[in-house]
Design an enzyme around this catalytic site. Sequence first.
Site, PDB file in Angstrom:
ATOM      1  N   CYS A 381       0.825  -1.205   0.000  1.00  0.00           N
ATOM      2  CA  CYS A 381       0.000   0.000   0.000  1.00  0.00           C
ATOM      3  C   CYS A 381       0.864   1.263   0.000  1.00  0.00           C
ATOM      4  O   CYS A 381       1.381   1.635  -1.051  1.00  0.00           O
ATOM      5  CB  CYS A 381      -0.977  -0.029   1.173  1.00  0.00           C
ATOM      6  N   HIS A 507      -3.597  -4.764   0.365  1.00  0.00           N
ATOM      7  CA  HIS A 507      -3.076  -5.337   1.618  1.00  0.00           C
ATOM      8  C   HIS A 507      -3.173  -6.864   1.544  1.00  0.00           C
ATOM      9  O   HIS A 507      -4.082  -7.460   2.130  1.00  0.00           O
ATOM     10  CB  HIS A 507      -3.875  -4.806   2.814  1.00  0.00           C
ATOM     11  N   GLU A 509      -1.609  -9.021   3.018  1.00  0.00           N
ATOM     12  CA  GLU A 509      -1.439  -9.689   4.316  1.00  0.00           C
ATOM     13  C   GLU A 509      -2.771 -10.173   4.883  1.00  0.00           C
ATOM     14  O   GLU A 509      -2.806 -11.137   5.650  1.00  0.00           O
ATOM     15  CB  GLU A 509      -0.743  -8.763   5.319  1.00  0.00           C
TER      16      GLU A 509
END
Length: 536
Positions: A381, A507, A509
């Site tokens: 990001c 994102h 993750e």
Amino acid sequence: MIKYVFVTGGVVSSIGKGIASACLGRLLRNRGYRVTVQKIDPYLNVDAGTMNPHQHGEVFVTDDGAETDLDLGHYERFVDINLNKHCNVTTGKVYGNVIAKERRGDYLGETVQVIPHVTDEIKERIRELPATADADIAIVEIGGTIGDIEGLPFLEAIRQMRADEGQSNCAFLHVTLVPFVGPRQEMKTKPTQHSVRELRSIGIQPDVLLCRTKQPLSEEMRRKVALFCDIDREAIIEGLDTDIVYELPVTFERQGLASIVLKKLGLEDHPVDLTEWEDLVERIRNPRGECRIAMVGKYMELHDAYISIFDALRHGAAHHRVEADVIRIDSERLEEAGAEALLAGVDGILVPGGFGRRGIEGKIQAIRYARESGTPYLGLCLGLQCAVIEYAREVCGLPGANSTEFDEETSHPVITILPEQLQVENMGATMRLGAWPCELAAGSLAERLYGAKRIEERHRHRYEVNPDYHQRLRDAGMVLSGTSPSGRLVELVELPDHPFFIATQAHPEFKSRPTRAHPLFAGFIEAAAAHAGIDA
Ligand code: GLN
């Protein structure tokens, strides 16, 4: 018939209710039950989106764009399901709805009260969940600690649910702490007894007690707790501190946690296969070697601010059976000390998401170091935005390049808010949020890692790579390897002449799972392991 498991916590906060709920979810799902998990946060914020990392840690984002509590990340990772906006309820949402109904006249002149109007609203929120998730069992975790004033309406609501739904359709799991005190480090069960008493005074009798402890509970202790709390001896579960949380599903399974809950709910128990998890733990325990990952960010002292990233790195490391030693570097410190001083010798550099101007130049310096030294780089990001700024300044020959977030007057706004996003006035829930589709360029590193042409990742940001600069970046050698289907939004960038340099506007993750590492994290760790000289 939907079954509910309500999870409460006593004695202290941050006791691991989230992970306990997540592990139970995993064990039930492994038995073939369809599970969903909900977190109830008794604070007045409507969602976690407006809270800072000190207050709240990470804001976890769901596919449907809800900005939620980080416990939803634990649920998704352990249970391996995708949750939705119904999975996080707050006092702010509940009261917001009750007040809106009152203004509309829905209460037909009644005096609007906590009981029954607020509690009814809470029950509605709990009941609507299983349908949205197509679940047989809903695990509902009540945030905070028994005794908190703001938690009372929620406890009253779940107490009523036991009567509404029927005794055998609700189970209550209470998580407490058994501390060790005094010079002789004696184990004390009194705080647990008190918290159960408090729960019972509200009308809730727990069925299962999970005792967090740093040393094993003796048989005598278990019997004592069982007696004082009026809970079956076998339903006293030990939650021993561990350095590897992924061990917990196996530990709880051994003690029969899920079987006890299923019995209470009148559901059939099935054999369970946890070899995948045992294998995962074995990989984490016995790595082939270690690589050093520098994470350059702003709230590096706060583990919870980046919890999904730490976990995703762990998943990538377990996938390649290496250990990732994460060195947390404050980007402002890097501005002072210089990149070389802090980054020499690391095997990978990661710049995570973030907001605001503070520390930006340090992140840009770190990225320059990664690019020039051939150190693997992963940008998330803001980590993509900084990589684009760095490339524009150093390679495209645009020295003043910046994001309008950090310098509104910049001569080269390579990162900016696009006109279609300019009307936004409020701060809450106004970013590009949730899952967005992205097309990957043929032959790119991104395409190779994902093994797909079209992907979806979750977003949470306002700024974008400025379309006026796409061509200049390309001409200077940066590959815009992922874009929105229209080509207008840049989702991934990479540098082909570098061992591993990739950054994403999303994102990723949030989508990594313990036994299915996210491809960008797995790829990054693989490159870092190679950099560290660990054989493939
Ligand atoms: N501050 C940047 C933006 O709003 C990046 C946000 C982030 O990293 N999540 O676009």
